[in-house]
Enzyme design. Structure first.
Site, PDB file in Angstrom:
ATOM      1  N   GLU A 136     -34.907  -6.984  29.832  1.00 35.24           N
ATOM      2  CA  GLU A 136     -35.397  -8.306  30.266  1.00 35.24           C
ATOM      3  C   GLU A 136     -36.100  -9.065  29.149  1.00 35.24           C
ATOM      4  OE1 GLU A 136     -37.231  -8.641  34.050  1.00 35.24           O
ATOM      5  OE2 GLU A 136     -35.917  -7.161  34.966  1.00 35.24           O
ATOM      6  N   TYR A 159     -43.679 -10.324  33.723  1.00 34.11           N
ATOM      7  CA  TYR A 159     -43.341  -8.928  33.417  1.00 34.11           C
ATOM      8  C   TYR A 159     -42.634  -8.824  32.070  1.00 34.11           C
ATOM      9  CZ  TYR A 159     -40.434  -4.723  33.287  1.00 34.11           C
ATOM     10  OH  TYR A 159     -39.803  -3.582  32.872  1.00 34.11           O
ATOM     11  N   LYS A 163     -43.782  -7.070  28.493  1.00 30.03           N
ATOM     12  CA  LYS A 163     -43.012  -5.991  27.836  1.00 30.03           C
ATOM     13  C   LYS A 163     -42.612  -6.429  26.422  1.00 30.03           C
ATOM     14  CE  LYS A 163     -41.763  -2.503  29.189  1.00 30.03           C
ATOM     15  NZ  LYS A 163     -42.405  -1.141  29.198  1.00 30.03           N
TER      16      LYS A 163
HETATM   17  P1  NAD Z   1     -42.600   2.616  37.848  1.00 28.77           P
HETATM   18  O1  NAD Z   1     -43.332   1.393  38.279  1.00 28.77           O
HETATM   19  O2  NAD Z   1     -41.791   3.375  38.825  1.00 28.77           O
HETATM   20  O3  NAD Z   1     -43.641   3.656  37.215  1.00 28.77           O
HETATM   21  C1  NAD Z   1     -44.661   3.280  36.334  1.00 28.77           C
HETATM   22  C2  NAD Z   1     -45.637   4.440  36.205  1.00 28.77           C
HETATM   23  O4  NAD Z   1     -46.681   4.042  35.291  1.00 28.77           O
HETATM   24  C3  NAD Z   1     -46.327   4.822  37.525  1.00 28.77           C
HETATM   25  O5  NAD Z   1     -46.318   6.220  37.705  1.00 28.77           O
HETATM   26  C4  NAD Z   1     -47.737   4.289  37.359  1.00 28.77           C
HETATM   27  O6  NAD Z   1     -48.708   5.047  38.086  1.00 28.77           O
HETATM   28  C5  NAD Z   1     -47.921   4.398  35.849  1.00 28.77           C
HETATM   29  N1  NAD Z   1     -48.954   3.473  35.346  1.00 28.77           N
HETATM   30  C6  NAD Z   1     -49.059   2.146  35.601  1.00 28.77           C
HETATM   31  N2  NAD Z   1     -50.135   1.639  34.976  1.00 28.77           N
HETATM   32  C7  NAD Z   1     -50.692   2.659  34.269  1.00 28.77           C
HETATM   33  C8  NAD Z   1     -51.803   2.758  33.399  1.00 28.77           C
HETATM   34  N3  NAD Z   1     -52.603   1.701  33.130  1.00 28.77           N
HETATM   35  N4  NAD Z   1     -52.085   3.960  32.837  1.00 28.77           N
HETATM   36  C9  NAD Z   1     -51.317   5.053  33.112  1.00 28.77           C
HETATM   37  N5  NAD Z   1     -50.266   5.005  33.941  1.00 28.77           N
HETATM   38  C10 NAD Z   1     -49.947   3.825  34.511  1.00 28.77           C
HETATM   39  O7  NAD Z   1     -41.727   2.163  36.592  1.00 28.77           O
HETATM   40  P2  NAD Z   1     -40.274   2.661  36.145  1.00 28.77           P
HETATM   41  O8  NAD Z   1     -39.261   1.863  36.847  1.00 28.77           O
HETATM   42  O9  NAD Z   1     -40.221   4.133  36.179  1.00 28.77           O
HETATM   43  O10 NAD Z   1     -40.295   2.160  34.620  1.00 28.77           O
HETATM   44  C11 NAD Z   1     -40.806   2.994  33.581  1.00 28.77           C
HETATM   45  C12 NAD Z   1     -40.716   2.257  32.269  1.00 28.77           C
HETATM   46  O11 NAD Z   1     -39.372   1.927  31.991  1.00 28.77           O
HETATM   47  C13 NAD Z   1     -41.495   0.941  32.234  1.00 28.77           C
HETATM   48  O12 NAD Z   1     -42.072   0.811  30.968  1.00 28.77           O
HETATM   49  C14 NAD Z   1     -40.437  -0.115  32.465  1.00 28.77           C
HETATM   50  O13 NAD Z   1     -40.793  -1.332  31.860  1.00 28.77           O
HETATM   51  C15 NAD Z   1     -39.235   0.518  31.778  1.00 28.77           C
HETATM   52  N6  NAD Z   1     -37.916   0.140  32.306  1.00 28.77           N
HETATM   53  C16 NAD Z   1     -37.652   0.178  33.635  1.00 28.77           C
HETATM   54  C17 NAD Z   1     -36.363  -0.114  34.087  1.00 28.77           C
HETATM   55  C18 NAD Z   1     -36.010  -0.050  35.560  1.00 28.77           C
HETATM   56  O14 NAD Z   1     -34.911  -0.452  35.938  1.00 28.77           O
HETATM   57  N7  NAD Z   1     -36.856   0.464  36.441  1.00 28.77           N
HETATM   58  C19 NAD Z   1     -35.375  -0.472  33.191  1.00 28.77           C
HETATM   59  C20 NAD Z   1     -35.682  -0.530  31.809  1.00 28.77           C
HETATM   60  C21 NAD Z   1     -36.964  -0.197  31.393  1.00 28.77           C
HETATM   61  O1  DAU Z   2     -33.344  -4.952  33.708  1.00 23.09           O
HETATM   62  C1  DAU Z   2     -34.331  -3.948  33.720  1.00 23.09           C
HETATM   63  C2  DAU Z   2     -35.366  -4.268  34.762  1.00 23.09           C
HETATM   64  O2  DAU Z   2     -34.762  -4.046  36.037  1.00 23.09           O
HETATM   65  C3  DAU Z   2     -36.629  -3.429  34.614  1.00 23.09           C
HETATM   66  O3  DAU Z   2     -37.261  -3.732  33.405  1.00 23.09           O
HETATM   67  C4  DAU Z   2     -37.596  -3.685  35.774  1.00 23.09           C
HETATM   68  O4  DAU Z   2     -38.722  -2.823  35.669  1.00 23.09           O
HETATM   69  C5  DAU Z   2     -36.868  -3.421  37.074  1.00 23.09           C
HETATM   70  O5  DAU Z   2     -37.713  -3.709  38.183  1.00 23.09           O
HETATM   71  C6  DAU Z   2     -35.593  -4.251  37.162  1.00 23.09           C
HETATM   72  O6  DAU Z   2     -35.905  -5.662  37.280  1.00 23.09           O
HETATM   73  P1  DAU Z   2     -35.085  -6.626  38.277  1.00 23.09           P
HETATM   74  O7  DAU Z   2     -35.919  -7.798  38.581  1.00 23.09           O
HETATM   75  O8  DAU Z   2     -33.713  -6.858  37.780  1.00 23.09           O
HETATM   76  O9  DAU Z   2     -34.973  -5.628  39.550  1.00 23.09           O
HETATM   77  P2  DAU Z   2     -35.169  -5.872  41.136  1.00 23.09           P
HETATM   78  O10 DAU Z   2     -34.738  -4.609  41.794  1.00 23.09           O
HETATM   79  O11 DAU Z   2     -36.501  -6.422  41.472  1.00 23.09           O
HETATM   80  O12 DAU Z   2     -34.087  -6.998  41.435  1.00 23.09           O
HETATM   81  C7  DAU Z   2     -32.717  -6.821  41.125  1.00 23.09           C
HETATM   82  C8  DAU Z   2     -31.975  -8.082  41.506  1.00 23.09           C
HETATM   83  O13 DAU Z   2     -31.981  -8.210  42.934  1.00 23.09           O
HETATM   84  C9  DAU Z   2     -32.622  -9.342  40.979  1.00 23.09           C
HETATM   85  O14 DAU Z   2     -31.590 -10.261  40.629  1.00 23.09           O
HETATM   86  C10 DAU Z   2     -33.419  -9.885  42.159  1.00 23.09           C
HETATM   87  C11 DAU Z   2     -32.601  -9.428  43.362  1.00 23.09           C
HETATM   88  N1  DAU Z   2     -33.363  -9.103  44.583  1.00 23.09           N
HETATM   89  C12 DAU Z   2     -34.411  -8.255  44.485  1.00 23.09           C
HETATM   90  C13 DAU Z   2     -35.154  -7.921  45.582  1.00 23.09           C
HETATM   91  C14 DAU Z   2     -36.330  -6.987  45.488  1.00 23.09           C
HETATM   92  C15 DAU Z   2     -32.984  -9.655  45.812  1.00 23.09           C
HETATM   93  O15 DAU Z   2     -31.998 -10.403  45.896  1.00 23.09           O
HETATM   94  N2  DAU Z   2     -33.710  -9.320  46.911  1.00 23.09           N
HETATM   95  C16 DAU Z   2     -34.794  -8.482  46.870  1.00 23.09           C
HETATM   96  O16 DAU Z   2     -35.442  -8.241  47.913  1.00 23.09           O
END
Ligand code: NAD
Ligand code: DAU
Length: 357
Positions: A136, A159, A163
């Protein structure tokens, strides 16, 4: 046996990485997590009894606590995943995102640098700080093209801006102080233990509850989906073999509109858990107001990771989504605990003192 610090190891991706590293490596892990609403030790039940997994409930903004952990555990590296991760929450309240993602990363970098500077020459050379980031930061794509390691930064939500700031800090600590860093930028993950505020688990559980499936805008925004265990394998590969100072993009090569994702989910549920009235779950789809500043399309070119480190995803979107749906249907306890907040109580009941770091 080498010790690694994993921050955010009780979250969705962090817990997948911890489970993978315990199963497929010899590292001793110190899991550093504040346990916000998104952190859940129940997701670590599979490794709770493993003596190579230690847990410390610590905020990455707490410099004194980090310093104490570094001197006690003498890690060979840090894989940093702790973050506030949900875009919608960042729109409603950006403060925690600035604090954890920017100030927290800065604090962790400074604690890592202080520790690393004091290491003997060979340990210093081997040390790695691996920063886990998102696609993102690159902004939003039009109908064509893909993000790669050379794409200019253009974050557009609180967000992604937080990042992006953390990515810049990590690179600056490399160029200015010589800290041996690696960075990865990954696309949307999905899979087991995903907190039900994100698209896939939210739609899945709403469908089963007979609730509306809230699709933002027209449902034509596109994301590139990667099964979480494939991301964890990529992180291990980059941590162990990536070139210092380099960035690697990670993606699933699985672009789908949100509508396609929801329709596929509904088809799977229609097969595995048909509705009592015989209707399709698709009838629960509802259009709602769009997310402000909603990024249109993300897509990743993961060619560098493939060429340099021979990584590619094992799961297709079809196989990964089927596994995910089956997992949620088979784990009603995890789901009900996570939704009631009960997992904090589970933690106190089940997580023995001796495993805390
Ligand atoms: P998540 O929200 O599921 O987990 C985040 C974790 O960080 C939680 O366990 C939370 O308790 C911990 N945390 C938050 N604030 C904290 C703090 N101040 N100190 C210590 N711990 C803290 O997130 P996720 O989806 O597992 O994402 C993990 C990482 O990967 C993030 O950095 C996110 O930006 C990145 N990322 C996520 C996605 C995705 O699709 N979910 C994709 C690409 C990158
Ligand atoms: O691309 C990586 C990112 O993917 C990570 O860095 C983020 O931590 C992770 O949350 C995710 O971000 P998105 O915003 O893409 O994910 P989310 O699941 O919130 O939404 C995915 C898509 O679905 C987005 O286009 C918004 C849409 N959406 C989401 C929700 C929660 C809906 O249409 N309805 C919903 O209720």
């Amino acid at each position: 046996m080498q010790t690694l610090f994993i921050t955010g190891g009780a979250g969705f991706i962090g817990s997948a990485l911890v489970r993978l590293l315990i199963a497929e490596s010899d590292y001793r892990l110190v899991n550093i997590d504040k346990l916000t609403y998104a952190g859940n030790l129940e997701s670590l039940a599979a490794v709770a009894d493993d003596p190579r997994h230690l847990f410390s409930r610590t905020d990455i903004c707490d410099r004194a606590a980090l310093d104490a952990l570094f001197s006690r555990h003498h890690p060979a590296g840090v894989i940093h995943l702790a973050a506030e991760s949900h875009v919608d929450r960042s729109i409603h309240g950006p403060g925690d995102f600035i604090q954890t993602n920017i100030v927290g990363t800065y604090t962790l970098l400074e604690a890592s640098r202080a520790y690393w500077s004091g290491l003997a020459e060979e340990e210093k050379r081997g040390f790695r700080f691996h920063h886990v980031s998102t696609d993102e930061v690159f902004g939003s794509l039009g109908e064509t093209g893909q993000f790669s390691e050379t794409t200019a930064y253009d974050p557009r939500s609180p967000y992604s801006a937080s990042k992006a700031a953390s990515d810049h800090l990590v690179r600056a600590w490399h160029h200015t102080y010589g800290l041996p860093v690696l960075a990865t930028n990954c696309s949307n993950n999905y899979g087991p233990y995903h907190f039900p505020e994100k698209l896939i688990p939210l739609m899945l559980l709403n469908a089963l509850d007979g609730k509306p499936l809230p699709i933002y805008g027209k449902g034509d925004n596109v994301r590139d989906w990667l099964y979480v265990e494939d991301h964890a394998r990529a992180l291990k590969r980059v941590f162990e073999g990536g070139r210092v100072g380099e960035t690697y993009c990670i993606g699933g090569n699985a672009e789908r509109t949100n509508m396609q994702v929801v329709d596929t989910l509904c088809e799977l549920l229609d097969r595995f858990r048909p509705r009592a009235d015989g209707q399709s779950y698709r009838t629960q789809k509802t259009f709602v107001a769009d997310r402000p500043g909603h990024d249109r399309r993300y897509a990743i070119d993961a060619g560098k990771l493939k060429t340099e480190l021979d990584w590619s995803p094992r799961e297709s979107f079809a196989s990964g989504l089927e596994k995910t749906v089956r997992w949620y249907l088979d784990h009603p306890d995890w789901v009900s605990h996570v939704r009631s907040g009960e997992y904090q109580t589970w933690l106190e009941r089940n997580y023995a003192e001796r495993r805390t770091a």
